[in-house]
Design a protein around this motif. Structure first.
Motif, mmCIF file in Angstrom:
data_model
loop_
_atom_site.group_PDB
_atom_site.id
_atom_site.type_symbol
_atom_site.label_atom_id
_atom_site.label_comp_id
_atom_site.label_asym_id
_atom_site.label_seq_id
_atom_site.Cartn_x
_atom_site.Cartn_y
_atom_site.Cartn_z
ATOM 1 N N GLY A 26 6.447 7.627 13.795
ATOM 2 C CA GLY A 26 7.145 6.904 13.398
ATOM 3 C C GLY A 26 5.665 5.335 13.832
ATOM 4 N N LEU A 27 5.970 4.081 13.440
ATOM 5 C CA LEU A 27 5.107 2.780 14.293
ATOM 6 C C LEU A 27 5.579 2.362 14.882
ATOM 7 N N ALA A 28 5.329 1.743 16.031
ATOM 8 C CA ALA A 28 5.760 0.363 16.722
ATOM 9 C C ALA A 28 4.321 -0.343 16.864
ATOM 10 N N LEU A 29 4.274 -1.966 17.281
ATOM 11 C CA LEU A 29 3.668 -2.404 16.819
ATOM 12 C C LEU A 29 3.441 -3.980 18.188
ATOM 13 N N GLU A 30 2.502 -4.545 18.585
ATOM 14 C CA GLU A 30 1.845 -4.144 19.693
ATOM 15 C C GLU A 30 0.916 -5.551 19.410
ATOM 16 N N ASP A 31 0.739 -7.242 18.982
ATOM 17 C CA ASP A 31 -0.379 -7.462 18.731
ATOM 18 C C ASP A 31 -1.521 -7.128 17.916
ATOM 19 N N ALA B 76 0.808 -0.978 0.020
ATOM 20 C CA ALA B 76 0.557 0.110 -0.168
ATOM 21 C C ALA B 76 0.944 1.044 -0.075
ATOM 22 N N GLY B 77 2.218 1.003 -0.131
ATOM 23 C CA GLY B 77 2.911 2.417 0.248
ATOM 24 C C GLY B 77 3.081 3.020 1.849
ATOM 25 N N PHE B 78 3.009 2.533 2.148
ATOM 26 C CA PHE B 78 2.270 2.812 3.959
ATOM 27 C C PHE B 78 3.039 2.889 5.032
ATOM 28 N N GLU B 79 3.933 1.534 5.523
ATOM 29 C CA GLU B 79 4.529 0.805 6.494
ATOM 30 C C GLU B 79 6.224 0.689 5.952
ATOM 31 N N GLU B 80 6.422 0.820 6.290
ATOM 32 C CA GLU B 80 8.083 0.609 6.094
ATOM 33 C C GLU B 80 8.991 0.021 7.183
ATOM 34 N N PRO B 81 9.588 -0.790 7.215
ATOM 35 C CA PRO B 81 9.793 -1.788 8.283
ATOM 36 C C PRO B 81 11.923 -1.375 8.091
ATOM 37 N N GLU B 82 11.909 -0.614 9.118
ATOM 38 C CA GLU B 82 13.144 -0.292 9.364
ATOM 39 C C GLU B 82 14.507 -1.093 8.909
ATOM 40 N N SER B 83 14.377 -2.383 9.296
ATOM 41 C CA SER B 83 15.352 -3.174 8.916
ATOM 42 C C SER B 83 14.368 -4.915 8.293
ATOM 43 N N PRO B 84 14.766 -5.846 7.280
ATOM 44 C CA PRO B 84 13.742 -7.049 7.072
ATOM 45 C C PRO B 84 14.410 -7.605 8.551
ATOM 46 N N LEU C 1 8.479 0.093 23.563
ATOM 47 C CA LEU C 1 8.389 0.345 22.222
ATOM 48 C C LEU C 1 9.686 0.626 21.236
ATOM 49 N N VAL C 2 9.169 -0.561 20.224
ATOM 50 C CA VAL C 2 10.042 -0.467 18.867
ATOM 51 C C VAL C 2 9.825 -0.072 18.095
ATOM 52 N N VAL C 3 9.982 1.167 17.136
ATOM 53 C CA VAL C 3 9.915 1.793 16.556
ATOM 54 C C VAL C 3 10.401 1.135 14.813
ATOM 55 N N GLU C 4 9.340 0.163 14.708
ATOM 56 C CA GLU C 4 10.179 -0.804 14.047
ATOM 57 C C GLU C 4 9.538 -0.029 12.296
ATOM 58 N N ARG C 5 8.684 0.531 12.064
ATOM 59 C CA ARG C 5 8.230 1.341 11.353
ATOM 60 C C ARG C 5 8.290 2.981 10.903
ATOM 61 N N ARG C 6 7.674 3.247 9.486
ATOM 62 C CA ARG C 6 7.320 5.095 9.649
ATOM 63 C C ARG C 6 6.624 4.682 8.567
ATOM 64 N N LEU D 132 12.177 4.215 24.779
ATOM 65 C CA LEU D 132 11.781 3.758 22.964
ATOM 66 C C LEU D 132 13.215 3.937 22.369
ATOM 67 N N GLN D 133 12.671 2.410 20.877
ATOM 68 C CA GLN D 133 14.283 2.117 20.677
ATOM 69 C C GLN D 133 13.285 2.113 19.111
ATOM 70 N N LYS D 134 14.439 2.508 18.866
ATOM 71 C CA LYS D 134 14.394 1.900 17.036
ATOM 72 C C LYS D 134 15.097 0.683 16.922
ATOM 73 N N THR D 135 15.017 -0.654 15.868
ATOM 74 C CA THR D 135 15.315 -2.017 15.682
ATOM 75 C C THR D 135 16.407 -1.953 16.229
ATOM 76 N N GLY D 136 17.119 -2.276 17.238
ATOM 77 C CA GLY D 136 18.536 -2.379 17.517
ATOM 78 C C GLY D 136 18.900 -0.890 18.252
ATOM 79 N N ARG D 137 18.720 -0.414 18.587
ATOM 80 C CA ARG D 137 19.116 0.648 18.662
ATOM 81 C C ARG D 137 17.939 1.961 20.161
ATOM 82 N N PHE D 138 18.950 1.770 20.754
ATOM 83 C CA PHE D 138 18.349 2.823 22.751
ATOM 84 C C PHE D 138 17.807 3.661 21.756
#
Length: 365
Positions: free
Chosen positions: A323-328, A11-19, A273-278, A244-250
């Protein structure tokens, strides 16, 4: 790099910061309700042993279902046990605050007419008992009370020392003190006490004037008793501390304050809360469902967290991203200063806002 890569996804919407962003860092231990047809049992206390046991079972069930976790480090389990302990501690603190609200809001806002009996200032001139806080010298204030019929130890103390003693009281005690006599009412209404209590709960109130209307739009920044009038609204807002974290970084430690919308829920925010996408902030109008969303105000927990907090906001702002973090099924959106914050949330300040919601509409392909 590039716009195409950054806006990846069907959808051109959510982008993962790492695979590898799989949501493990944001797992929140949630006790799910069973649809068994049995008569529902009473909801356990947030600070109860049965609830902690259920949460531990949930962690164990999740970990044993993931071979990668079973064969890896135990840090994941330790982190979520710490999260559980932090959440139950917060539940107890919230209960105490709710009792404080009930006890102090009755007497805090409106004018108070204390009983005159036993008032060491009852027979004093109006200028001493009812004048501005701090009027006259400390020695004169003490002399006025010493000359009354009340010869108690407290009545012999200078005004400034009495005010210092009052500075150690909490909000409920100050509200109760206003009912004792005119002199205590004057001491309890001292704005410095209420400013201290407000800032202890919400540090950004001192530096962010745009925040005040979000908490109570009826309190003017120019009102002489603005801190006392704002205090009931400040302590009525739920708050959570989280990492608050990005993937792999505080990034930083945050305090999240609920400002409007639906309640966040029984379990609040996950500790991590890990910001995995934006995604582009232009999508916020479509993505956020106001009737299903909880709106938050984020601030750095300490001065040491301020640098990481501001760098994260700058990172999102320069890229016009949220930024976007996910939980269930829950989504946690981090909103930097942008047009959506100004027009939809009525906030034109420099801080980070947030949205929590359980569902979102798909974007058109």
């Amino acid at each position: 790099g590039g716009v195409a890569g950054e806006e990846g996804g069907a959808a051109g919407f959510e982008e993962p910061e790492s695979p590898e962003a799989g949501g493990l860092g944001t797992l929140g231990v949630v006790v799910k309700k069973e649809n068994s047809g049995e008569e529902s049992r009473p909801k356990p206390s947030p600070d109860s042993v049965p609830l902690m046991i259920e949460e531990l079972k949930s962690v164990i069930k999740y970990v044993t279902s993931k071979p990668s976790l079973m064969n890896g480090s135990a840090s994941f389990v330790r982190d979520h046990i710490r999260t559980m302990l932090a959440r139950t501690s917060h539940a107890a603190e919230t209960f105490i605050l709710q009792n404080e609200i009930a006890g102090c809001s009755r007497n805090l806002i409106g004018p108070v007419t204390p009983e005159g009996a036993g008032d060491p200032a009852a027979a004093a001139p109006a200028s001493a008992a009812g004048g501005p806080a701090g009027g006259g010298t400390a020695a004169a204030g003490g002399a006025n009370r010493a000359g009354s019929s009340d010869e108690s130890l407290f009545s012999q103390l200078p005004d400034e020392l009495c005010k210092h003693i009052f500075s150690f009281l909490d909000g409920e005690s100050l509200a109760d003190a206003r009912l004792v006599c005119r002199t205590w009412n004057e001491f309890a209404c001292e704005e410095t006490h209420w400013k201290r209590l407000c800032l202890a709960n919400w540090r950004s109130l001192e530096t962010d004037p745009h925040l005040w209307p979000l908490i109570d739009p009826d309190v003017s920044l120019s009102h002489p008793n603005r801190w006392r009038k704002l205090y009931p609204s400040v302590i009525s807002k739920e708050q959570w501390r989280c990492r608050l974290q990005k993937t792999g970084r505080f990034i930083c430690q945050l305090v999240a304050h609920h400002i409007s919308g639906v309640p966040v829920g029984d379990y609040g925010l996950p500790y991590t809360l890990v910001v995995e996408r934006r995604f582009n902030t232009l999508h916020l109008q479509t993505f956020v469902l106001p009737d299903q969303a909880s709106f938050l105000y984020f601030e750095p927990e300490t001065d040491a967290d301020k640098e990481g907090y501001e760098e994260f906001i700058d990172y999102l702002t320069k890229r016009t991203r949220a930024g976007l973090a996910l939980e269930d099924q829950r989504r946690f959106i981090f909103i930097p200063p942008c047009d959506y914050a100004k027009t939809s949330l009525k906030y034109d300040g420099p801080s980070l806002l947030g949205v929590v919601q359980n569902a979102y509409p798909p974007l058109a392909p």
